[in-house]
Design an enzyme around this catalytic site. Structure first.
Site, short mmCIF file in Angstrom:
data_model
loop_
_atom_site.label_atom_id
_atom_site.label_comp_id
_atom_site.label_asym_id
_atom_site.label_seq_id
_atom_site.Cartn_x
_atom_site.Cartn_y
_atom_site.Cartn_z
N CYS B 103 -17.52 -38.87 -97.78
CA CYS B 103 -16.59 -40.50 -98.42
C CYS B 103 -17.51 -40.84 -99.57
O CYS B 103 -17.44 -40.46 -100.59
CB CYS B 103 -16.58 -41.35 -97.17
SG CYS B 103 -18.12 -41.62 -96.07
N SER B 104 -18.33 -41.54 -99.33
CA SER B 104 -19.15 -42.35 -100.52
C SER B 104 -20.62 -42.40 -99.98
O SER B 104 -21.36 -43.77 -100.51
CB SER B 104 -18.53 -43.32 -100.95
OG SER B 104 -18.15 -44.30 -100.21
N CYS B 105 -21.10 -41.88 -99.01
CA CYS B 105 -22.71 -42.28 -98.36
C CYS B 105 -23.49 -42.39 -99.74
O CYS B 105 -23.92 -41.43 -100.26
CB CYS B 105 -23.07 -41.58 -97.23
SG CYS B 105 -22.03 -41.55 -95.82
#
Lengths: 97, 195
Positions: B103-105
């Site tokens: 995702c976008s960690c």
């Protein structure tokens, strides 16, 4: 907005802040959130990022009983009416608030 | 009047927020403060201070590489998404690149929130498969003799790249050096700027 501003629209910031505050209040762990967000991103890769974020948040809040889909639909309709009935330039309010 | 009203996305967010507030699950003022923090306070200037300190203080550098979270906390950068930080060091032989394939960690306390490209499908999909091509698109030539290591951030572990200190910066203060450290240099899609 500056090129590297984290949000392009205010609603994105609200969705972000809701997610973080719900997590911090213990409603879900961050790995559970990541899992939901990842699934939403994979489901529709061409959908803009923050729309996937919102879809993941709606799914998670519905799934955990915080706000189910029927309640959300009713509330959206109430806001839609409130906005339509409010003169331009004044803040919309829900009738029972 | 409806053309002045909110669009469908705004309505969805307004509906969700008003329900959650009414039910006591979120506090709108706490949300305001949180947004203010990420719009104006937390950002790559924090990470740049960490890098500059590591460049100028060998003991700090050692602590940073041994326990990223603890060394970063020494400078006061703590909190959300910074709980398990791992710092990876670029050298003449190794170039590190960070991605979140799921995702976008991202390490918020030192970099703020991620840029659009970091969250976009092409970067997430390709950084692992063809990192040299991706780096090339960022204008980075990485020699064949340099090993490229790609680190996949997760909800539990987040990576920060310690870029190489640019040549010709001997004698510069940590404060000046921090100005050479860009966000992209700490993700691994750029080198630290020349003075």
């Amino acid at each position: 907005m500056t090129p590297d501003a984290p949000f392009e629209e205010p609603w994105q910031a609200r969705a972000f802040a809701m997610t973080v505050r719900l997590h911090e209040a213990g409603h879900f762990t961050w790995p559970v959130w990541s899992e939901h967000l990842g699934r939403a991103l994979r489901a529709e890769p061409d959908r803009p990022y923050w729309e996937s974020w919102l879809a993941a948040l709606e799914e998670l809040t519905a799934g955990s009983g915080l706000a189910d889909a029927a309640d959300l639909d009713d509330r959206q309709e109430a806001w839609r009416r409130a906005h339509a009935e409010t003169p331009h330039g004044q803040p919309a309010r829900l009738p029972d608030q | 009047m409806h053309d002045h009203g909110p669009d469908a996305l705004e309505l969805r967010v307004q509906a969700l927020e008003s329900l959650l507030v009414e039910r006591g699950y979120v506090d709108p003022e706490a949300m305001d403060r949180l947004i203010e923090t990420y719009e104006h306070e937390v950002g790559p200037h924090n990470g740049a201070q960490v890098v500059a300190r590591a460049w100028t203080d060998p003991d700090y550098r050692a602590r940073l590489l041994a326990d990223g979270s603890a060394a970063i906390a020494e400078l006061g950068f703590t909190g959300r998404q910074g709980e398990h930080m791992v710092v990876v060091e670029n050298t003449a032989d190794v170039h590190n690149l960070v991605v979140c394939t799921l995702c976008s960690c991202y390490p918020w306390p030192v970099l703020g929130l991620p840029p659009v490209w970091y969250k976009a499908p092409p970067y997430r999909a390709r950084a692992v498969i063809e990192p040299r091509a991706v780096l090339g698109e960022f204008g980075m030539e990485v020699g064949e003799d340099v090993e490229v290591r790609v680190w996949d951030s997760t909800a539990e572990i987040r990576y920060l790249v310690l870029p190489e200190r640019p040549a010709g910066t001997e004698g510069l203060s940590a404060e000046v050096l921090a100005g050479l450290v860009t966000r992209d240099a700490m993700i691994g899609t750029a080198k630290a700027a020349a003075p």
